[in-house]
Design a protein around this motif. Sequence first.
Motif, PDB file in Angstrom:
ATOM      1  N   GLY A 142       0.780  -1.236   0.000  1.00  8.89           N
ATOM      2  CA  GLY A 142       0.000   0.000   0.000  1.00  8.89           C
ATOM      3  C   GLY A 142       0.804   1.274   0.000  1.00  8.89           C
ATOM      4  N   ALA A 143       2.093   1.210  -0.332  1.00  6.38           N
ATOM      5  CA  ALA A 143       2.953   2.392  -0.285  1.00  6.38           C
ATOM      6  C   ALA A 143       2.486   3.489  -1.237  1.00  6.38           C
ATOM      7  N   HIS A 144       2.747   4.736  -0.836  1.00  2.00           N
ATOM      8  CA  HIS A 144       2.540   5.906  -1.686  1.00  2.00           C
ATOM      9  C   HIS A 144       3.902   6.337  -2.229  1.00  2.00           C
ATOM     10  N   ILE A 145       3.932   6.764  -3.504  1.00  2.00           N
ATOM     11  CA  ILE A 145       5.171   7.220  -4.132  1.00  2.00           C
ATOM     12  C   ILE A 145       5.077   8.725  -4.376  1.00  2.00           C
ATOM     13  N   TYR A 146       6.178   9.426  -4.067  1.00  2.00           N
ATOM     14  CA  TYR A 146       6.249  10.872  -4.278  1.00  2.00           C
ATOM     15  C   TYR A 146       7.466  11.192  -5.135  1.00  2.00           C
ATOM     16  N   VAL A 147       7.288  12.129  -6.070  1.00  2.00           N
ATOM     17  CA  VAL A 147       8.383  12.579  -6.923  1.00  2.00           C
ATOM     18  C   VAL A 147       8.413  14.103  -6.889  1.00  2.00           C
ATOM     19  N   CYS A 148       9.581  14.662  -6.637  1.00  2.00           N
ATOM     20  CA  CYS A 148       9.721  16.124  -6.632  1.00  2.00           C
ATOM     21  C   CYS A 148      10.972  16.494  -7.413  1.00  2.00           C
ATOM     22  N   GLY A 149      10.803  17.374  -8.417  1.00  2.00           N
ATOM     23  CA  GLY A 149      11.962  17.815  -9.179  1.00  2.00           C
ATOM     24  C   GLY A 149      11.597  18.384 -10.526  1.00  2.00           C
ATOM     25  N   ASP A 150      12.603  18.495 -11.359  1.00  2.00           N
ATOM     26  CA  ASP A 150      12.487  19.087 -12.688  1.00  2.00           C
ATOM     27  C   ASP A 150      11.672  18.191 -13.610  1.00  2.00           C
ATOM     28  N   ASP A 189       4.943  -5.715 -19.919  1.00  2.00           N
ATOM     29  CA  ASP A 189       4.006  -4.958 -20.750  1.00  2.00           C
ATOM     30  C   ASP A 189       3.969  -3.505 -20.267  1.00  2.00           C
ATOM     31  N   GLU A 190       4.638  -2.596 -21.016  1.00  2.00           N
ATOM     32  CA  GLU A 190       4.728  -1.215 -20.569  1.00  2.00           C
ATOM     33  C   GLU A 190       3.391  -0.480 -20.618  1.00  2.00           C
ATOM     34  N   GLU A 191       2.506  -0.885 -21.533  1.00  3.83           N
ATOM     35  CA  GLU A 191       1.174  -0.287 -21.539  1.00  3.83           C
ATOM     36  C   GLU A 191       0.435  -0.636 -20.252  1.00  3.83           C
ATOM     37  N   ALA A 192       0.596  -1.876 -19.798  1.00  2.00           N
ATOM     38  CA  ALA A 192      -0.021  -2.290 -18.533  1.00  2.00           C
ATOM     39  C   ALA A 192       0.631  -1.555 -17.363  1.00  2.00           C
ATOM     40  N   GLY A 193       1.954  -1.346 -17.462  1.00  2.14           N
ATOM     41  CA  GLY A 193       2.648  -0.600 -16.419  1.00  2.14           C
ATOM     42  C   GLY A 193       2.186   0.843 -16.347  1.00  2.14           C
ATOM     43  N   ARG A 194       1.966   1.426 -17.534  1.00  2.00           N
ATOM     44  CA  ARG A 194       1.474   2.804 -17.593  1.00  2.00           C
ATOM     45  C   ARG A 194       0.062   2.899 -17.025  1.00  2.00           C
ATOM     46  N   ALA A 195      -0.753   1.908 -17.319  1.00  2.00           N
ATOM     47  CA  ALA A 195      -2.119   1.881 -16.780  1.00  2.00           C
ATOM     48  C   ALA A 195      -2.086   1.751 -15.261  1.00  2.00           C
ATOM     49  N   LYS A 196      -1.158   0.942 -14.758  1.00  2.00           N
ATOM     50  CA  LYS A 196      -1.025   0.773 -13.312  1.00  2.00           C
ATOM     51  C   LYS A 196      -0.609   2.078 -12.644  1.00  2.00           C
ATOM     52  N   LEU A 197       0.294   2.815 -13.298  1.00  2.00           N
ATOM     53  CA  LEU A 197       0.738   4.092 -12.744  1.00  2.00           C
ATOM     54  C   LEU A 197      -0.424   5.093 -12.704  1.00  2.00           C
ATOM     55  N   LYS A 198      -1.271   5.044 -13.732  1.00  2.00           N
ATOM     56  CA  LYS A 198      -2.451   5.917 -13.738  1.00  2.00           C
ATOM     57  C   LYS A 198      -3.408   5.541 -12.619  1.00  2.00           C
ATOM     58  N   GLU A 199      -3.543   4.255 -12.365  1.00  2.00           N
ATOM     59  CA  GLU A 199      -4.394   3.811 -11.253  1.00  2.00           C
ATOM     60  C   GLU A 199      -3.869   4.346  -9.928  1.00  2.00           C
ATOM     61  N   LEU A 200      -2.561   4.273  -9.750  1.00  2.00           N
ATOM     62  CA  LEU A 200      -1.960   4.793  -8.525  1.00  2.00           C
ATOM     63  C   LEU A 200      -2.177   6.299  -8.404  1.00  2.00           C
ATOM     64  N   THR A 201      -2.099   7.004  -9.546  1.00  2.00           N
ATOM     65  CA  THR A 201      -2.315   8.448  -9.535  1.00  2.00           C
ATOM     66  C   THR A 201      -3.739   8.779  -9.112  1.00  2.00           C
ATOM     67  N   LYS A 202      -4.706   8.109  -9.712  1.00  2.00           N
ATOM     68  CA  LYS A 202      -6.108   8.375  -9.382  1.00  2.00           C
ATOM     69  C   LYS A 202      -6.419   8.034  -7.926  1.00  2.00           C
ATOM     70  N   TYR A 205       0.304   8.023  -6.162  1.00  2.00           N
ATOM     71  CA  TYR A 205       1.455   8.505  -6.935  1.00  2.00           C
ATOM     72  C   TYR A 205       1.261  10.010  -7.100  1.00  2.00           C
ATOM     73  N   GLN A 206       2.084  10.775  -6.379  1.00  2.00           N
ATOM     74  CA  GLN A 206       1.923  12.227  -6.361  1.00  2.00           C
ATOM     75  C   GLN A 206       3.234  12.886  -6.782  1.00  2.00           C
ATOM     76  N   ARG A 207       3.098  13.932  -7.601  1.00  2.00           N
ATOM     77  CA  ARG A 207       4.288  14.614  -8.100  1.00  2.00           C
ATOM     78  C   ARG A 207       4.214  16.109  -7.810  1.00  2.00           C
ATOM     79  N   ASP A 208       5.347  16.655  -7.424  1.00  2.00           N
ATOM     80  CA  ASP A 208       5.502  18.098  -7.251  1.00  2.00           C
ATOM     81  C   ASP A 208       6.630  18.504  -8.193  1.00  2.00           C
TER      82      ASP A 208
END
Length: 593
Positions: free
Chosen positions: A540-548, A571-584, A588-591
Amino acid sequence: MTATPLLPRNAPFLPEDIELLNKVVARTTPQQRSWLAGFFAGFEAAQSGGMVQPVPAAKPRAPLTILYASESGNSEALATKAKKAAQKHGLDAKVFDMADADMALLAKSKNIVVFAATWGEGDPPARAVDFYQALMSDAAPRIDGVKFAVLALGDTAYAQFCAVGKAIDQRLEELGGVRSFDRVDLDLDYAKKAAEWTEGALAKLAPEDAAAGGTVVHVDFGAALPHLEDDEPRYTAEQPLEAEIAALVNLNGSGSTRETWHAEFAFDDPAFTYQPGDAIGLFPENDPALVDDLLQAVGLGSEAALLLKLQKSYDVTTLSRALVDNYAKLTGRADIKALLEGEAYPKFAADRQLIDLFLAYPEKLTQDQLVGLLRPLPGRLYSVASSLKAHPGEAHLLVGAVRWESHGRVRKGVSSTFLGERRKAGQNARIYVKPNRHFRLPADGHTPIIMIGAGTGVAPYRGFVEERVADGAKGKSWLFFGERNFTNDFLYQLEWQDYLASGDLTRIDVAFSRDQPEKIYVQHRIWEKRAEINAWLQEGAHIYVCGDEKGMAKDVDATLVKVLAEPLKGDEEAGRAKLKELTKAGRYQRDIY
C-alpha cells in the motif's frame, strides 16, 4: 474533545469584532448558546414590529458544472471560490478536477465554467492530460446548447501563453456549446481580474429570476472548526507576511559546483500555517545593478525613486512575445515588429532577457512608458522543507542559486540570488502559503512512503519525515536522493543519517552522478531496487516525486512504468495503466517544476 466552531473570516463583522465574538463564543455552554439563539430570534421579531416575516419560497436553482485543470493549485482555488459565489446567483454548482472527470460529465451538463492552466510549453497540467486528450478526440460527445465560459491561466514568459484554455474554449464551441461569456487569458498577476471575470460569468449563467431572490447564508454550528471555512491560507500572494530571515546556510561543500541555501523564516502570527507538501511563496527583489543597467539602456539614468520602484515591484528580466509586441507598438519600429514574424522571435529570445531587447533596439523611454511595458514582479514558489509541528513559528526553504552566462552577459536567478547574495540573517522578506493538496502525506501514519527527489527536490521530504516523527507515525519510509558529488552535495546528510539511526527513516538510496566515470541518477537506483519497490507497493505504499519535470521527473516516471510492468510480463502499456491507477488513488503524487 471536539473543537468549538468559530465565526469564519468572511462573517459580516469587522475583523476586531470577529476576534472578540470568537473569544466569547469559545467560552459558552450549549445552554448559553441556546439562550442566545432564542434571544436573537425575539430581538428580530421586536425589530420588525412583532411580526414574524415569512421566509420566501425557495426558487429552483440552475445546475452548474465547474471544471478545473490545475498544476500548482491556482485553477483549483479559483474553482472553489466560484462554487461559493455561485450560490448567490441561484446556481447549484459542483466542482470537478479534470483528473476525476470524464466525457459523460460534459454530455449531461447544462452550464459549464472551466478554469484551465497551461503547463510549460502549451501542455495541459499532468492530472488533466487524459481528460484533455479525450476532449480533443473525435470521440468527444456533442454538447449542443450547453452554455459555457472559460478562464485561461498562463505565463507570458512562454510562447504558448494560455494555450490549453484557448483550445478548450474553441473545442467546447466546436462540440455545439454556446459561449455565454468571453474567455479571458490571464498572466501570473491574475487574482483581481479572475475575481471580476468569475462574477461576470456567473451572472450570465444565472437564472433570470435569481436576482429577485434573497441570499441566505447557512452556518452549520454543529460542524468542527476545519469545516466552517475553507482551508485557504490567511497569507496569500495578495496579502503576504513580512517574516524575519532567521538563518541562511549554504549546504554545499567548498568544492561543489552548486550553491544551495537552507533558509529559515521566522514569524509570530499563528495564522501563518502550512502543511508538509505545500509551497511557500517568496517575493524577491531585483538585482539593483541590473535595474540600473536597464534604466541606462532606455535613457533614464539612475533616478533613485524609480530604481527602487523597479527593484521591488516589477519584473525586469522576463522577455516575452507580448512585451516585444508592445515595445514595437510603442516605438513604431518595423525592425522590432519583424521579431514577431516566423522564427525570428524564438531565435532572438533564446537565453536572452529584457535588457537585451533594449540594448539591441535602443529607444529613449519615459518612466511611464517603461513601467507600462513591465508586469508585476511575481513571487517564486518553493516546496516547504519543514514541518510546523517540528518548528513552530518557522518555515524552511531549500533554494539553489542560479547563475549563468549568455550572449556576453552574466545572468542571475532573481529569487535565488536575492537570498544568496542580497539578504542576510536578521533581515526581512515577504512570504505566503500556496497549498498543494495533491502532494500530501497519507492520512494513515502506518502507510509506507517512497520519496524520490534530486537536488532541491529533496526539500518536501525533510518536512514529511519531521511531520511523521512529530506525529509518532510508524509507517516505513524510503528516500531516493540524487546529486552530483557525495562529499560536497549530500543535502541534509547528517539529518538523514540521524533518522536512519533512530528508525524514523527506514532506508535511503543515493545516486551521485559525478562520483564515477558513468553517470548514475535516481532512476537507475529505482530500477536496481524494482523488486523491493513492487513489494512496498503491494503493502500500500505511496510514491512521491519532486523535481524538474523535463529532466529527473520525466525519467523517473518512465522508469516507474517499467518497474510496474515487470511483474506484468514487461508490458509497458499495462505498467502505464497501473501508474495511472496509482495516480487516481492518490498513491502517486508529483511536485514538479
